[in-house]
Design an enzyme around this catalytic site. Structure first.
Site, PDB file in Angstrom:
ATOM      1  N   PRO A 289       0.854  -1.191   0.000  1.00 59.22           N
ATOM      2  CG  PRO A 289      -0.100  -1.137   2.129  1.00 59.22           C
ATOM      3  CD  PRO A 289       0.868  -1.907   1.285  1.00 59.22           C
TER       4      PRO A 289
ATOM      5  CG  ASP B 210       4.900  -1.365   2.892  1.00 59.88           C
ATOM      6  OD1 ASP B 210       3.721  -1.194   3.255  1.00 59.88           O
ATOM      7  OD2 ASP B 210       5.404  -2.489   2.693  1.00 59.88           O
ATOM      8  CG  HIS B 211       0.148   3.908   4.921  1.00 56.99           C
ATOM      9  ND1 HIS B 211       0.504   4.128   6.233  1.00 56.99           N
ATOM     10  CD2 HIS B 211      -0.781   4.848   4.642  1.00 56.99           C
ATOM     11  CE1 HIS B 211      -0.191   5.140   6.725  1.00 56.99           C
ATOM     12  NE2 HIS B 211      -0.966   5.598   5.779  1.00 56.99           N
ATOM     13  NE  ARG B 212       2.649  -4.060   3.482  1.00 53.91           N
ATOM     14  CZ  ARG B 212       3.216  -5.096   2.875  1.00 53.91           C
ATOM     15  NH1 ARG B 212       2.648  -6.279   2.925  1.00 53.91           N
ATOM     16  NH2 ARG B 212       4.359  -4.963   2.227  1.00 53.91           N
TER      17      ARG B 212
ATOM     18  CB  ILE C 132       6.454   4.123   6.882  1.00 55.44           C
ATOM     19  CG1 ILE C 132       7.798   3.431   7.087  1.00 55.44           C
ATOM     20  CG2 ILE C 132       6.604   5.634   6.923  1.00 55.44           C
ATOM     21  CD1 ILE C 132       8.718   3.526   5.909  1.00 55.44           C
TER      22      ILE C 132
END
Ligand code: CAO
Length: 546
Positions: free
Chosen positions: A342, A518-520, A522
């Site tokens: 993501p 990577d929004h998982r 950060i």
């Protein structure tokens, strides 16, 4: 052991085409094994062998048109004494034929009174078994105007699937069965308002027009049934055309598809007329399991609609060339990352006015050293500082996202544009190297990349990537994270911008930066903090000494 000729049973229509021969001479078959697949203009059906034995001759060919009573195969019976062997299922006069016929759905009661507009309860007809079978499709809805012979439902047992045609024309008032329910002969199917006149207003379900099949020694063995009206073919078992008419598949294939939760409509059939075969299901599942990327194989992955192939030559001249191995590898990597990560991208401008002044001041010294000092070594050092100050960016996700791996080293990849495609050599221990060392090493790595001389280990172990398009142009872009890394910095072309210093606008050299992550791993606030460190260092490189 005796030989017997197996004949084509009642197939519910005048003729059908042999589209698949499922056995070969010498094959040992068990009772109920499929011998051939037939297809009429209305449906396809498998013809099971009524007895166990060894195939000694096949008496039909693929593509041949056959009718009830035609010779199908010759079989040497096994495991049965002659007296226990069933009589030859010879054509129409024989009552030893094989199949339960899915007859017309039955009107409920038993009067022959004329009726028009009367409500009729339609029940499940003789479906060749007294057992309950699954309702797998309901082909009509309340309020539908239907014609006699239209399919009402599709039922499926372990051995067969069959469409149940309507005995009347009229309007569906209510439906008693739904998908997933069980049904058996005599169960209410639906109520309909019959159009025109009905000759059998209330015939009992038992008083079917079709004669009962002769008793057969095997419960599932084929039974003969009266041939229904030609427009409502009571196909013997295994009618397999979907109500929509698009999917052809035998019941065994349909059952297998259901067991694997495969939408059979999504499977491309390779059989005659697009018939879905067992092999097609296997190929479909294999493709899913291997998770072949669309970029790699040109087809769509699970749930992703395929982009249709276009013949571009129809619009004008084209030149085609095969994609290079590197191009295909990059495409697959990019697509994998795009699908799995993501992504979020944040933008900022770094004021590098002082940095540029310093860098340009190094020109003479750089020439003496035989090194070119571009902004890249400064960016590497600044990123190393930001990675150390923000360890979440120097991490990777492991254990399917259960674990964060924080790297205690700072290796940074640099995207290099080469004629063969994109490669990402990795500069190791950036935090420990001087700007001169970095300038020399990046130039060497870029040259090696362009000459395709990089060793695999020189492209491994990166913690973070810098993709600099600064020399090329553009205001900004959204770089794709180079998984399993969690962050990437895009660098665009330096421009002089008017910046408000509190009392006036002053010209400043601003470097546009795009940070994808990577929004998982950060969050936006982490990215904001990363930018702060980065911009502080790029704004005043003396901070590298602190
Ligand atoms: N803005 C303005 N000018 C810039 C700049 C920027 N952001 N970055 C570099 N420059 C200038 C340099 O100062 C240098 O100018 P001078 O010769 O006048 O000093 C010139 O551009 C040459 O730069 P370079 O490209 O040779 O060297 P580099 O260290 O900046 O970059 C490398 C090296 C390997 C990163 C680069 O050659 C490259 O391949 N970039 C493409 C990366 C890429 O394709 N990314 C996209 C990936 S996703 O598709």
């Amino acid at each position: 052991m005796s030989k017997e000729t197996i004949k084509i049973p009642d197939i519910g229509s005048e003729s059908a085409e042999v589209i698949e021969i499922s056995v070969a001479v010498g094959d040992e078959v068990a009772a109920e094994d499929s011998l051939v697949v037939l297809e009429s203009d209305k449906a396809s059906m498998e013809v099971p062998c009524p007895k166990a034995g060894k195939i000694t001759a096949i008496l039909v060919k693929e593509g041949q048109s056959i009718s009830e009573g035609d010779d199908l195969v010759e079989i040497e019976l096994t495991g049965e004494s002659d007296e226990s062997a069933e009589p030859e299922p010879a054509a129409a006069e024989s009552k030893t034929e094989d199949k339960p016929a899915a007859e017309e759905a039955q009107p409920e009661s038993a009067s022959d009174a004329e009726s028009s507009g009367a409500s009729q309860t339609v029940t499940v007809p003789d479906i060749g078994t007294d057992d309950e079978v699954d309702v797998i499709e309901v082909c009509v809805a309340e309020g539908d105007e239907i014609s006699e012979g239209d399919s009402l439902v599709v039922l499926e047992s372990d051995k067969a699937s069959m469409e149940i045609p309507s005995p009347y024309s009229g309007k569906v008032e209510s439906i008693a069965l739904s998908v997933g329910e069980k049904a058996k002969k005599g169960d209410d199917l639906l109520v309909m308002q019959v159009a025109g006149s009905v000759t059998s207003e209330k015939p009992a379900a038992e008083e079917k027009p079709a004669p009962k099949p002769e008793p057969d020694s095997k419960a599932d063995a084929p039974k003969s049934a009266e041939k229904p009206k030609s427009e409502t073919p009571a196909l013997a078992e295994k009618a397999s055309k979907a109500p929509g008419g698009e999917v052809y598949a035998g019941p065994a294939v349909r059952k297998l598809a259901r067991e694997f939760s495969i939408d059979i409509k999504a499977v491309t059939g390779s059989g005659p007329k697009g018939r879905v075969l067992k092999e097609d299901l296997q190929a479909y599942v294999k493709n899913l399991v291997e998770n072949k990327s669309p970029a790699a194989n040109g087809s769509a992955g699970a749930g992703i609609p395929a982009v249709p192939e276009v013949d571009f030559a129809q619009f004008g001249d084209v030149v085609t060339e095969p994609a290079s191995k590197l191009h295909k590898l990059t495409a697959a990597n990019m697509h994998r990352s795009w699908l799995n990560v993501p992504h979020v991208t944040q933008w900022d401008d770094a004021d590098i006015t002082e940095l540029e002044a310093f860098r340009k001041g190094l020109k003479a010294e750089a020439e003496k050293k035989g090194v070119k000092m571009t902004p890249l070594p400064f960016l590497l050092k600044a990123c190393a500082a930001a990675l150390k100050a923000n360890p979440k960016f120097n991490a990777s996700l492991a254990d399917n996202g259960e674990t964060l791996v924080f790297k205690q080293y700072v290796h940074i990849g640099i995207a290099v544009d080469t004629p063969a495609g994109l490669v990402v050599p990795v500069v190791r221990d950036v935090d420990k190297k001087s700007l001169w060392e970095l300038a020399e090493e990046t130039a060497q790595l870029a040259a090696k990349a362009k000459d395709r001389k990089l060793k695999p280990q020189e492209m491994q172990g990166g913690c973070f990537t810098i993709s600099s398009l600064g020399n090329i142009g553009g205001l900004g872009f959204t770089p794709i994270v180079n998984t399993p890394e969690v962050g990437i910095l895009g660098v665009s072309k330096l421009t002089v911008k008017p910046v408000w210093n509190g009392s006036e606008f002053v010209p400043r050299e601003m470097l546009p930066l795009s940070l994808s992550y990577d929004h998982r791993a950060i969050n936006g606030a982490d990215a904001g903090r990363f930018f702060s460190t980065l911009n502080e260092v790029l704004g005043d490189i003396r901070r590298l000494l602190l």
